[in-house]
Design a protein around this motif. Sequence first.
Motif, PDB file in Angstrom:
ATOM      1  N   ASN A   1     -16.938  18.403   1.776  1.00 51.25           N
ATOM      2  CA  ASN A   1     -17.942  17.248   0.825  1.00 51.25           C
ATOM      3  C   ASN A   1     -17.830  15.731   1.455  1.00 51.25           C
ATOM      4  O   ASN A   1     -19.097  15.548   1.236  1.00 51.25           O
TER       5      ASN A   1
ATOM      6  N   TYR B   1     -17.128  14.429   4.018  1.00 55.47           N
ATOM      7  CA  TYR B   1     -17.590  14.108   5.260  1.00 55.47           C
ATOM      8  C   TYR B   1     -19.104  14.448   5.643  1.00 55.47           C
ATOM      9  O   TYR B   1     -19.391  13.192   6.788  1.00 55.47           O
ATOM     10  N   ASN B   2     -19.206  15.081   5.467  1.00 49.97           N
ATOM     11  CA  ASN B   2     -21.001  15.667   5.168  1.00 49.97           C
ATOM     12  C   ASN B   2     -21.381  14.404   4.902  1.00 49.97           C
ATOM     13  O   ASN B   2     -22.775  13.559   5.167  1.00 49.97           O
ATOM     14  N   TYR B   3     -21.374  13.341   3.414  1.00 47.58           N
ATOM     15  CA  TYR B   3     -21.873  12.400   3.071  1.00 47.58           C
ATOM     16  C   TYR B   3     -22.248  11.356   3.829  1.00 47.58           C
ATOM     17  O   TYR B   3     -22.928  11.038   4.088  1.00 47.58           O
TER      18      TYR B   3
ATOM     19  N   LEU C   1     -21.732  11.479   7.015  1.00 52.54           N
ATOM     20  CA  LEU C   1     -22.923  12.270   8.149  1.00 52.54           C
ATOM     21  C   LEU C   1     -23.827  11.351   8.247  1.00 52.54           C
ATOM     22  O   LEU C   1     -24.872  10.890   9.001  1.00 52.54           O
ATOM     23  N   ASN C   2     -24.472  12.249   6.629  1.00 53.00           N
ATOM     24  CA  ASN C   2     -26.132  11.179   5.573  1.00 53.00           C
ATOM     25  C   ASN C   2     -26.195   9.888   5.824  1.00 53.00           C
ATOM     26  O   ASN C   2     -26.847   9.705   5.349  1.00 53.00           O
ATOM     27  N   ASN C   3     -24.951   9.306   5.760  1.00 52.43           N
ATOM     28  CA  ASN C   3     -25.238   8.183   5.050  1.00 52.43           C
ATOM     29  C   ASN C   3     -24.339   7.144   5.584  1.00 52.43           C
ATOM     30  O   ASN C   3     -23.950   5.978   5.004  1.00 52.43           O
TER      31      ASN C   3
ATOM     32  N   GLU D   1     -24.588   4.669   7.237  1.00 54.35           N
ATOM     33  CA  GLU D   1     -25.007   3.092   7.549  1.00 54.35           C
ATOM     34  C   GLU D   1     -24.873   2.297   5.937  1.00 54.35           C
ATOM     35  O   GLU D   1     -24.873   1.467   5.673  1.00 54.35           O
ATOM     36  N   GLN D   2     -25.113   3.326   5.083  1.00 51.72           N
ATOM     37  CA  GLN D   2     -24.919   2.402   3.617  1.00 51.72           C
ATOM     38  C   GLN D   2     -22.841   2.556   3.581  1.00 51.72           C
ATOM     39  O   GLN D   2     -23.028   2.009   2.323  1.00 51.72           O
TER      40      GLN D   2
ATOM     41  N   THR E   1     -19.847  11.031  -4.044  1.00 51.77           N
ATOM     42  CA  THR E   1     -19.094  12.213  -3.715  1.00 51.77           C
ATOM     43  C   THR E   1     -18.704  13.332  -4.233  1.00 51.77           C
ATOM     44  O   THR E   1     -18.379  14.265  -4.300  1.00 51.77           O
TER      45      THR E   1
END
Length: 244
Positions: free
Chosen positions: A16, A18-20, A22-24, A26-27, A40
Amino acid sequence: MFSSEVISTFNDLDYNIYNYILNNGEQVIYMRIRDLATATHVSTSTILRFCRKVGCDGFSEFKVKLKLYLESESEESVKGMKEFAYEFMERTLKGNLDEVITEAAHEVVRANHVLFVGFGSSGILAQYGARYFSSLGKFSIAINDPYFPINAQQLDNSITIALSVSGESPQTVDQVTRLKEEGSKIISITNTKSSTLAHLSHIVIPYYATEERREIANLPLNITTQLPVMYILEATAREVYKLT
């Protein structure tokens, strides 16, 4: 940064996080540990355990490594595109690509039927090619089913445009062999003139892009750019349009 060995140790909460990331990404590099935990839906201790799993002593070190990782990925992507553009244009200007495209276009104009063949990512481009040719007035269909029924009567005066990076895809080679045996002329768009597909073809349009392969989750993947294929498809379709 996230090797397959490390990923294999993840539990559901880790995935959970890791996926966050990957998608975010830069933030995340500007977040506090509490912010990431809230986003998360895990505890801060879970975030710290995740950081240790990926080889970091704490969240601050993780953010530094993540920032460096993102920068290196971005630079590699830009560098790769620049190298591709130089490589492709250099070979296009020095080679006879335009002549081969014109020769292929003349064959397409003379044909009653145009079939595009490809599987995987080449299958997606086969669909794109069929749609693009049809939009410019040459009705075409795409075949990305290895069991597509081939009717000899429907192949009368047909031409097949086969797409394959390696030119060795068993599905593509089998389908093209069947189409050739039924009398269809073969144009192949592939990365090299020495492949099996090239040897089956009446006209070969090679683009000689540098092959790129990566392994993701222990699966070998061919990620060679398909941009030359897009260029060749569109250039050929436009030449067909001019000739009709």
